[in-house]
Design an enzyme around this catalytic site. Structure first.
Site, PDB file in Angstrom:
ATOM      1  NE  ARG A 257      66.717  45.438   3.273  1.00 36.32           N
ATOM      2  CZ  ARG A 257      66.143  45.204   4.446  1.00 36.32           C
ATOM      3  NH1 ARG A 257      66.840  45.238   5.548  1.00 36.32           N
ATOM      4  NH2 ARG A 257      64.856  44.950   4.520  1.00 36.32           N
TER       5      ARG A 257
ATOM      6  CE  LYS B 262      59.739  26.982  15.600  1.00 40.87           C
ATOM      7  NZ  LYS B 262      61.018  26.995  14.853  1.00 40.87           N
TER       8      LYS B 262
ATOM      9  NE  ARG C  71      59.831  42.862  13.024  1.00 36.74           N
ATOM     10  CZ  ARG C  71      59.627  42.844  11.698  1.00 36.74           C
ATOM     11  NH1 ARG C  71      60.184  43.744  10.925  1.00 36.74           N
ATOM     12  NH2 ARG C  71      58.894  41.914  11.142  1.00 36.74           N
TER      13      ARG C  71
ATOM     14  CD  GLU D  21      57.230  36.004   0.413  1.00 36.20           C
ATOM     15  OE1 GLU D  21      56.909  34.906   0.891  1.00 36.20           O
ATOM     16  OE2 GLU D  21      57.788  36.890   1.063  1.00 36.20           O
TER      17      GLU D  21
ATOM     18  CB  CYS E 243      58.758  39.706   4.386  1.00 34.81           C
ATOM     19  SG  CYS E 243      59.344  40.851   5.634  1.00 34.81           S
TER      20      CYS E 243
ATOM     21  CG  ASN F  60      63.936  36.459   6.493  1.00 35.73           C
ATOM     22  OD1 ASN F  60      63.616  36.359   7.674  1.00 35.73           O
ATOM     23  ND2 ASN F  60      63.189  37.089   5.607  1.00 35.73           N
TER      24      ASN F  60
HETATM   25  P1  NAP Z   1      58.325  29.512   7.432  1.00 36.37           P
HETATM   26  O1  NAP Z   1      58.676  28.273   6.738  1.00 36.37           O
HETATM   27  O2  NAP Z   1      56.899  29.884   7.539  1.00 36.37           O
HETATM   28  O3  NAP Z   1      58.981  29.382   8.874  1.00 36.37           O
HETATM   29  C1  NAP Z   1      58.903  30.427   9.816  1.00 36.37           C
HETATM   30  C2  NAP Z   1      59.027  29.847  11.201  1.00 36.37           C
HETATM   31  O4  NAP Z   1      57.938  28.974  11.431  1.00 36.37           O
HETATM   32  C3  NAP Z   1      60.284  29.035  11.449  1.00 36.37           C
HETATM   33  O5  NAP Z   1      60.670  29.176  12.791  1.00 36.37           O
HETATM   34  C4  NAP Z   1      59.804  27.619  11.178  1.00 36.37           C
HETATM   35  O6  NAP Z   1      60.583  26.672  11.842  1.00 36.37           O
HETATM   36  C5  NAP Z   1      58.414  27.684  11.766  1.00 36.37           C
HETATM   37  N1  NAP Z   1      57.494  26.703  11.228  1.00 36.37           N
HETATM   38  C6  NAP Z   1      57.496  26.099  10.013  1.00 36.37           C
HETATM   39  N2  NAP Z   1      56.457  25.257   9.911  1.00 36.37           N
HETATM   40  C7  NAP Z   1      55.776  25.334  11.078  1.00 36.37           C
HETATM   41  C8  NAP Z   1      54.608  24.706  11.592  1.00 36.37           C
HETATM   42  N3  NAP Z   1      53.909  23.825  10.863  1.00 36.37           N
HETATM   43  N4  NAP Z   1      54.205  25.017  12.831  1.00 36.37           N
HETATM   44  C9  NAP Z   1      54.887  25.904  13.572  1.00 36.37           C
HETATM   45  N5  NAP Z   1      56.004  26.538  13.158  1.00 36.37           N
HETATM   46  C10 NAP Z   1      56.444  26.251  11.917  1.00 36.37           C
HETATM   47  O7  NAP Z   1      59.045  30.779   6.806  1.00 36.37           O
HETATM   48  P2  NAP Z   1      60.596  30.960   6.501  1.00 36.37           P
HETATM   49  O8  NAP Z   1      60.921  30.209   5.262  1.00 36.37           O
HETATM   50  O9  NAP Z   1      61.407  30.703   7.722  1.00 36.37           O
HETATM   51  O10 NAP Z   1      60.660  32.534   6.241  1.00 36.37           O
HETATM   52  C11 NAP Z   1      60.356  33.101   5.036  1.00 36.37           C
HETATM   53  C12 NAP Z   1      58.946  33.669   5.077  1.00 36.37           C
HETATM   54  O11 NAP Z   1      58.839  34.587   6.151  1.00 36.37           O
HETATM   55  C13 NAP Z   1      58.618  34.473   3.834  1.00 36.37           C
HETATM   56  O12 NAP Z   1      57.309  34.207   3.440  1.00 36.37           O
HETATM   57  C14 NAP Z   1      58.756  35.913   4.308  1.00 36.37           C
HETATM   58  O13 NAP Z   1      58.028  36.838   3.547  1.00 36.37           O
HETATM   59  C15 NAP Z   1      58.282  35.809   5.709  1.00 36.37           C
HETATM   60  N6  NAP Z   1      58.785  36.925   6.512  1.00 36.37           N
HETATM   61  C16 NAP Z   1      57.898  37.888   6.884  1.00 36.37           C
HETATM   62  C17 NAP Z   1      58.333  38.982   7.610  1.00 36.37           C
HETATM   63  C18 NAP Z   1      57.374  40.056   8.021  1.00 36.37           C
HETATM   64  O14 NAP Z   1      57.732  40.815   8.916  1.00 36.37           O
HETATM   65  N7  NAP Z   1      56.188  40.151   7.429  1.00 36.37           N
HETATM   66  C19 NAP Z   1      59.679  39.073   7.974  1.00 36.37           C
HETATM   67  C20 NAP Z   1      60.556  38.065   7.577  1.00 36.37           C
HETATM   68  C21 NAP Z   1      60.078  36.990   6.851  1.00 36.37           C
HETATM   69  P3  NAP Z   1      61.417  25.562  11.042  1.00 36.37           P
HETATM   70  O15 NAP Z   1      61.930  26.241   9.805  1.00 36.37           O
HETATM   71  O16 NAP Z   1      62.487  25.197  11.964  1.00 36.37           O
HETATM   72  O17 NAP Z   1      60.443  24.467  10.766  1.00 36.37           O
END
Ligand code: NAP
Length: 503
Positions: free
Chosen positions: A301, A197, A182, A404, A307, A174
């Site tokens: 935004r 990664k 960061r 979410e 998140c 995102n």
């Molecule tokens: P996600 O599905 O958890 O993926 C995040 C990262 O983890 C990606 O690089 C993804 O790679 C990887 N990933 C997915 N499954 C994995 C596994 N089994 N083992 C290791 N890595 C794995 O989250 P997203 O959909 O990208 O992002 C949205 C989420 O991030 C929301 O829940 C949001 O709230 C959270 N977020 C939190 C913050 C914060 O600072 N707290 C900031 C931004 C976003 P692939 O997609 O290539 O598999």
């Protein structure tokens, strides 16, 4: 729009030409030992534009074996990088900051192409993401320990800080630039080397940024990049290897939980920036103009895909009709379209699954009694668009009050008393951020003490700042990114006892 086609607002095709030239400059390999190289078996995957669904480029798809090569590279580079003078590390980060700003047009366009956000928001992310480089270049020279005398006077306590070692950094789609800087900036400032990664949906910005780090002189092996469609096996290979000493993850809570378990056998240092379910409270004494403006920012935004996005709006019953009418009028005027087009405020969601999720959450809320004030539907393709939506009278049992939303849906409900507002706001397993609008100072102070979140926006709709500790309570995470706290995540403490030098 296909990036190679022209559009009505770009009749000369300058956007198309810039896009083709830019994509040609994005490294398409894995970065290991300072060299971009193909993946094992020459495997590649496609990165697509969510505004069109069309492919942008194909890039190398790392295997677990490639990931271990990257870790070996980070491990080899670590001892020398840890000994580089802090000032020198600082100046490399500062040079990367300057270079990023000089090339802001390229980075903004690339983020809009692969992730979809409107171009002006991508420029905002270049500024925000760049600030981590500047901030941690300033922190690199302020890593401090202490010297003290034991209470009985027979010894001296020396406390020193040391880089934790090679780090594995996993970023989400995102904020393709800021989530990388960061993590990378504090790691490098502390003297750590990294394997990054990026999310497979948006890996291009990270690769272009890693090339900037090489261009300004960051030594080979200090930063390694492994885009991959096999994030599970690639991460398992690295986390099971004793050479990695730290995991920093930003993403969803379920994946974060699994990774914490995977990091447990090696007793790794971990930083977890996970999901949120932010409450946005508007009290009867709020400045309504400010609350409406803050609500629009906190919700829309990044097309609602943050998140920190406000997920649940709790508005005092005395204001709720006026608040709802005003946000509805503003939201109905939003323009939806490709982020590259001028005037667009709502770009595409990241993919069709995200559109389906917004659709389901809206349908569920309506079935339980919510009313749609504007929007509420997916937009027909190409691309993955959902209308900016306002829902009123949302009941407590609607799924979007628990989950979410991660889409452009603003869900409003009411409260009568401060105690009720606090109870509703805290009724979630998440604890990332809360937003509060009030002009009563004592109430504001009570909210600081009563809301169970790691961050709070008091009469503001955005809290992110490189100088502040970003992070959550409860299942929203562990550790902090940004601020003086951010570099400590990459340092480990050593205490040395020496004898009384006068004995
Ligand atoms: P996600 O599905 O958890 O993926 C995040 C990262 O983890 C990606 O690089 C993804 O790679 C990887 N990933 C997915 N499954 C994995 C596994 N089994 N083992 C290791 N890595 C794995 O989250 P997203 O959909 O990208 O992002 C949205 C989420 O991030 C929301 O829940 C949001 O709230 C959270 N977020 C939190 C913050 C914060 O600072 N707290 C900031 C931004 C976003 P692939 O997609 O290539 O598999």
């Amino acid at each position: 729009m296909n990036p190679t086609q022209t559009s009505a607002t770009d009749p000369q095709g300058s956007l198309a030409a810039r896009t083709v030239a830019l994509l040609g400059r994005v490294p398409d390999g894995l970065l290991i030992d300072g060299v971009w190289r193909p993946a094992e078996g020459d495997r590649t995957f496609t990165v697509s534009d969510p505004a069109t669904g069309l492919p942008l480029v194909r890039i190398a798809d790392a295997s677990p074996r490639d990931a271990l090569d990257a870790l070996a590279s980070a491990d080899r580079a670590f001892p020398a990088w840890a000994r580089v003078a802090p000032r020198e590390r600082a100046e490399l980060l500062r040079a990367a900051f300057e270079e990023l700003q000089r090339r802001r047009d390229e980075f903004a366009l690339l983020m809009t192409l692969e992730m979809g956000k409107p171009l002006q928001e991508s420029f905002g992310e270049v500024a925000y993401g760049g600030e981590f480089l500047r901030w941690f270049s300033e922190e690199a020279v302020r890593i401090q320990g202490r010297y003290g005398i034991t209470p009985e006077g027979t010894g001296r306590v020396v406390v020193s800080q040391h880089p934790v070692g090679p780090c594995y950094l996993i970023t989400p789609w995102n904020f393709p630039l800021a989530m990388a800087t960061r993590k990378i900036a504090p790691a490098l400032a502390a003297g750590c080397t990294v394997v990054v990664k990026p999310a497979s949906l948006t890996p291009l910005t990270t690769s272009l940024f890693a090339q900037v780090l090489l261009d300004v002189g960051v030594p080979a092996g200090v930063v390694n990049v492994v885009p991959s469609t096999k994030s599970g096996p690639v991460s398992a290979a690295i986390l099971d290897d004793p050479r990695v000493r730290k995991l920093s993850f930003t993403g969803s809570t379920p994946v974060g939980r699994d990774l914490l378990a995977r990091a447990a056998p090696g007793v790794l240092r971990t930083s977890m920036e996970l999901g949120g379910n932010a409450p946005f409270l508007v009290f009867a004494d709020a400045d309504l103009d400010a609350a409406v403006a803050g609500a629009l920012t906190a919700k829309f935004r990044n097309i609602g895909q943050a998140c920190t996005a406000a997920n649940r709006f709790f508005v005092h019953a005395s204001l709720v009709e006026e608040f709802t009418a005003r946000v509805t009028e503003a939201v109905a005027a939003f323009e939806t379209g490709a982020g590259t087009q001028p005037g667009v405020t709502i770009g595409p969601l990241i993919d069709s699954r995200a559109v389906a999720k917004s659709e389901e959450l809206v349908a569920d809320a309506v079935a339980r009694g919510a009313t749609v004030r504007t929007g509420g539907h997916a937009v027909e393709g190409p691309g993955s668009f959902f209308e900016a939506t306002v829902l009123a009278d949302v009941p407590a049992d609607a799924a979007l009050m628990r989950e979410e939303i991660f889409g452009p849906v603003l869900a409003i409900t009411t409260f009568e008393s401060e105690d009720e507002a606090v109870r509703l706001a805290n009724d979630t397993e998440y604890g990332l951020v809360s937003y509060v609008y009030t002009r009563d100072l004592a109430r504001a102070q009570r909210m600081i003490e009563r809301l169970a979140t790691g961050m709070m926006g008091l009469n503001v709709g955005v809290v992110s700042n490189a100088a502040a500790p970003f992070g959550g309570w409860k299942e929203s995470g562990l550790g902090r990114e940004g601020g003086p706290e951010g570099i400590r995540e990459y340092l480990q403490t050593k205490y040395t006892l020496t004898p009384d030098p006068f004995a």
